[in-house]
Design a protein around this motif. Structure first.
Motif, short mmCIF file in Angstrom:
data_model
loop_
_atom_site.label_atom_id
_atom_site.label_comp_id
_atom_site.label_asym_id
_atom_site.label_seq_id
_atom_site.Cartn_x
_atom_site.Cartn_y
_atom_site.Cartn_z
N LEU A 33 31.51 52.18 37.68
CA LEU A 33 32.65 51.35 37.30
C LEU A 33 33.50 52.12 36.30
O LEU A 33 32.98 52.70 35.34
CB LEU A 33 32.19 50.04 36.66
CG LEU A 33 31.22 49.16 37.44
CD1 LEU A 33 30.84 47.94 36.61
CD2 LEU A 33 31.82 48.74 38.78
N THR A 34 34.80 52.16 36.53
CA THR A 34 35.77 52.66 35.55
C THR A 34 36.71 51.50 35.23
O THR A 34 36.62 50.44 35.85
CB THR A 34 36.56 53.86 36.10
OG1 THR A 34 37.44 53.41 37.15
CG2 THR A 34 35.63 54.94 36.63
N ARG A 53 28.89 53.06 33.87
CA ARG A 53 30.27 52.81 33.44
C ARG A 53 30.82 54.07 32.79
O ARG A 53 30.16 54.67 31.93
CB ARG A 53 30.34 51.64 32.47
CG ARG A 53 30.08 50.29 33.12
CD ARG A 53 30.38 49.13 32.20
NE ARG A 53 29.42 49.01 31.12
CZ ARG A 53 29.69 49.19 29.84
NH1 ARG A 53 30.92 49.55 29.46
NH2 ARG A 53 28.75 49.04 28.92
N ASN A 108 34.36 55.89 31.03
CA ASN A 108 35.68 55.63 30.48
C ASN A 108 36.00 56.71 29.45
O ASN A 108 35.11 57.39 28.94
CB ASN A 108 35.73 54.25 29.80
CG ASN A 108 37.15 53.78 29.55
OD1 ASN A 108 38.12 54.41 29.98
ND2 ASN A 108 37.29 52.69 28.85
#
Length: 308
Positions: A213-214, A256, A258
């Motif tokens: 997930l970004t 994740r 980011n």
């Protein structure tokens, strides 16, 4: 000369290539980041890493993009094509949508800027040959024109409407090879609840396994998600300034990724010489200096009040 391969589509879906008005054609971009779009750095790096890892592992297959806008992501996908592989791009571009809701979305978001001519100019600024272009609603790909199991990577960034995204996910599922990857845009934006609904429905009822997930994209597979995550985490993202976290969704791990937000500028503080002087003065002198400074600031404040 580049070769353009355009599939013939059944009426009324077949779209004629518009003739561009020379006065409205945008100049070719000098850099990839100059291409307008919402394909941000963290996803550019994730795409590049995952595609390069597939190639390094000897995994071959075509690449499919549903929804291209002006080509920012397509240019990167084209960078990773190996001999014998093809990139297929499906987008309405400047042709009419087939239903009222889709037409309304296009009018609100893309109609003034999205043209096939602009996409082609942007792509050809970085590649000698255009991808295979299907100018039509992405739903036409459900007819099997993309051979089953032929793709190693699919990027979905077309409609935000639930019914369309759910259909695009089924197209991706049929097109992907066993360990292929799909990336879906806008899976969590407040203005795209239809994408969220379609993505999580595919996870909980359709066998789609989360990989990454970004902030903008969901990456998943119908194959081995843990193997894909090992490939992803073989890169030291933290050393490059990224944040990497892990969560669990229904017992399955998801990564994740980011970039940390830039630190907010700190409040201005006293200069170092002033701090040193105040620290070295005896307490009584320090208090006198502070009172003088407060008085001076108060006088300056009154002088700024406009007269009646």
């Amino acid at each position: 000369m580049s070769r353009l391969r355009v599939r013939a589509l059944p009426a009324p879906l077949e779209a004629a290539v518009p003739v561009a008005d020379p006065a409205t054609v945008r100049p070719a971009p000098l850099t990839r980041d100059a291409i307008p779009g919402w394909f941000f750095r963290v996803d550019q790096e994730a795409f590049g890493h995952l595609l390069a890892a597939q190639t390094a592992a000897g995994r071959t297959g075509d690449i499919l993009e549903l929804g291209a806008y002006l080509g920012r992501s397509a240019v990167l996908l084209g960078d990773h094509l190996q001999p014998g592989e093809r990139l297929t791009v499906c987008d309405l571009f400047d042709s009419e949508a087939g239903d009222a809701e889709n037409a309304a979305e296009m009018t609100m978001s893309y109609r003034k800027t999205l043209t096939r001519t602009a996409f082609e100019a942007n792509y050809l600024a970085f590649h000698a040959e255009l991808p295979e272009i299907v100018q039509a609603p992405t739903s036409v790909l459900a007819d099997g024109r993309i051979p089953a199991g032929s793709c190693r990577f699919v990027h979905i960034d077309a409609s935000h409407l639930y019914e369309h995204v759910a259909g695009d996910i089924e197209v991706a599922r049929a097109a992907l090879a066993d360990e292929g990857l799909v990336a879906l845009d806008d899976y969590r934006s407040e203005h795209t609840p239809g994408v969220s609904a379609a993505v999580w429905q595919a996870v909980f009822t359709g066998g789609l396994k989360p990989v990454l997930l970004t902030p903008m994209k969901f990456y998943g597979t119908w194959g081995d998600a843990e193997a894909a995550q090992r490939t992803l985490l073989a890169r030291d993202w933290r050393a490059e300034g990224y944040t990497v976290d892990e969560d669990a969704i229904a017992g399955a791990r998801v990564v994740r990724l980011n970039r940390p937000a830039a630190a907010a500028p700190s409040a201005p503080s006293r200069s170092a010489p002033r701090r040193l002087a105040l620290d070295l003065l005896p307490p009584i002198a320090t208090r006198a200096v502070r009172r003088a400074l407060r008085t001076a600031r108060a006088v300056r404040g009154r002088s700024r009040v406009p007269s009646a």
